[in-house]
Design an enzyme around this catalytic site. Structure first.
Site, PDB file in Angstrom:
ATOM      1  CD1 TRP A 124      25.770  60.821  22.901  1.00 16.49           C
ATOM      2  CD2 TRP A 124      24.528  62.673  22.585  1.00 16.49           C
ATOM      3  NE1 TRP A 124      24.680  60.726  23.727  1.00 16.49           N
ATOM      4  CE2 TRP A 124      23.891  61.849  23.556  1.00 16.49           C
ATOM      5  CE3 TRP A 124      23.924  63.873  22.253  1.00 16.49           C
ATOM      6  CZ2 TRP A 124      22.688  62.201  24.162  1.00 16.49           C
ATOM      7  CZ3 TRP A 124      22.721  64.231  22.867  1.00 16.49           C
ATOM      8  CH2 TRP A 124      22.108  63.397  23.801  1.00 16.49           C
ATOM      9  CE  LYS A 125      32.668  58.552  17.826  1.00 15.98           C
ATOM     10  NZ  LYS A 125      33.723  57.853  17.134  1.00 15.98           N
ATOM     11  N   GLY A 144      30.880  55.246  21.645  1.00 16.17           N
ATOM     12  CA  GLY A 144      30.508  56.122  20.542  1.00 16.17           C
ATOM     13  C   GLY A 144      29.167  55.707  19.954  1.00 16.17           C
ATOM     14  N   GLY A 145      29.212  54.943  18.867  1.00 14.65           N
ATOM     15  CA  GLY A 145      27.999  54.573  18.120  1.00 14.65           C
ATOM     16  C   GLY A 145      26.878  54.029  18.995  1.00 14.65           C
ATOM     17  CD  GLU A 190      37.974  56.227  22.903  1.00 17.23           C
ATOM     18  OE1 GLU A 190      36.846  55.817  23.124  1.00 17.23           O
ATOM     19  OE2 GLU A 190      38.203  57.197  22.162  1.00 17.23           O
ATOM     20  CG  HIS A 233      37.956  61.085  20.461  1.00 14.72           C
ATOM     21  ND1 HIS A 233      38.061  60.699  19.147  1.00 14.72           N
ATOM     22  CD2 HIS A 233      37.115  60.194  21.051  1.00 14.72           C
ATOM     23  CE1 HIS A 233      37.303  59.616  18.960  1.00 14.72           C
ATOM     24  NE2 HIS A 233      36.725  59.294  20.106  1.00 14.72           N
ATOM     25  CD  GLU A 279      36.218  60.257  16.007  1.00 11.01           C
ATOM     26  OE1 GLU A 279      35.479  61.120  16.506  1.00 11.01           O
ATOM     27  OE2 GLU A 279      35.898  59.048  15.916  1.00 11.01           O
ATOM     28  CB  SER A 294      33.756  48.677  18.213  1.00 10.99           C
ATOM     29  OG  SER A 294      34.057  49.462  17.072  1.00 10.99           O
TER      30      SER A 294
HETATM   31  C1  PEP Z   1      34.637  56.867  20.546  1.00 11.41           C
HETATM   32  O1  PEP Z   1      34.417  57.656  19.648  1.00 11.41           O
HETATM   33  O2  PEP Z   1      35.168  57.290  21.588  1.00 11.41           O
HETATM   34  C2  PEP Z   1      34.261  55.466  20.367  1.00 11.41           C
HETATM   35  C3  PEP Z   1      34.678  54.597  21.240  1.00 11.41           C
HETATM   36  O3  PEP Z   1      33.485  55.192  19.288  1.00 11.41           O
HETATM   37  P1  PEP Z   1      32.808  53.765  18.930  1.00 11.41           P
HETATM   38  O4  PEP Z   1      32.227  53.209  20.197  1.00 11.41           O
HETATM   39  O5  PEP Z   1      31.788  54.079  17.904  1.00 11.41           O
HETATM   40  O6  PEP Z   1      33.917  52.891  18.413  1.00 11.41           O
END
Ligand code: PEP
Length: 247
Positions: A10-11, A230-231, A165, A94, A96, A209
């Site tokens: 969910w970040k 994520g999103g 990722e 992660h 980020e 994504s």
């Molecule tokens: C994530 O933050 O681990 C991720 C995969 O984000 P998203 O699916 O939005 O690319």
């Protein structure tokens, strides 16, 4: 065949009301999931989500863990604290956090160790930047990141989950093709096999994504054992479609 793992990240999103409606929508549809499902939520919401998930087949996850056991580390959350709130998974390293919080390979390895010592399964993220990929360094980068974790965690390595990722695919709408992802997953699998006789049972999941449209193709690859989302994990319908694609 091992069960796939679909984990939502969910970040730094959500609020009490939105969290509740998202979880209720997931629970209404996920009764006997064919995959392991988890939501990795901001730590301030762990108690709320633990309560909502009680008795249901969705696991609770956190997004980070302190490398320290306890003490004077203002702002940090320990493995023991996460465990008290029923946390089963914790994202570690992660991109980020590597990027915005300067987390090194060594720190990620220590956090992995701390999670394992706390009885929490770490979801260890590795991935190359666009510049790395364009320079032909994808394999070198992901192997270096994973090697640090293997080195520090030795015989416990079969207890981790690895998330591949690619940084250029996170939150950008650009996804690695199923072939690109499979290629890196196979590299990671081989590296794990060299370190552990149990490597075949380690889940290597893909993140970047992943969405309701591309999930099925990615999840059909032989070394892709699930997804870190994520999103799309913030939209119940999309997350449920991804879970369904993991059967
Ligand atoms: C994530 O933050 O681990 C991720 C995969 O984000 P998203 O699916 O939005 O690319």
């Amino acid at each position: 065949m091992k069960q796939k793992l679909i984990a939502g990240n969910w970040k730094m999103n959500g609020n009490l009301a939105a969290n509740e409606s998202l979880i209720r929508a997931l629970l209404a549809a996920v009764q006997q999931p064919v995959a392991t499902v988890a939501v990795c939520v901001p730590s301030v919401y762990l108690a709320q989500i633990q309560h909502l998930l009680a008795g249901h087949p969705i696991d609770l996850g956190a997004q980070d863990i302190s490398a320290h056991e306890a003490g004077a580390f203002t702002g940090e959350v320990s493995g023991a604290m996460l465990k008290e709130f029923g946390v089963r998974y914790c994202i570690v390293g992660h991109s980020e956090r590597r990027q915005y919080h300067a987390e090194s390979d060594a720190l990620v390895a220590s956090k992995t160790q701390r999670a394992l010592a706390s009885g929490i399964t770490p979801i260890v993220c590795v991935g190359e930047t666009l510049a790395d990929r364009e320079a032909g360094k994808t394999e070198e980068v992901v192997k270096r990141q994973l090697a640090a974790v293997i080195h520090e965690n030795g015989h416990c390595i079969s207890e981790i989950v690895v998330a591949y990722e690619p940084v250029w695919a996170i939150g950008t709408g650009k996804t690695a093709s199923p072939e690109q992802a499979q290629q890196v997953h196979a590299v990671l699998r081989a590296q794990l096999k060299a370190a552990s006789s149990q490597a075949e049972r380690i889940q290597i999941i893909y993140g970047g994504s992943m969405n309701a449209v591309n999930a099925a193709q990615l999840l059909a690859q032989p070394d892709i054992d699930g997804g870190l989302i994520g999103g799309a994990a913030l939209k119940a319908a999309d997350f449920l479609t991804i879970i369904d694609a993991a059967r």
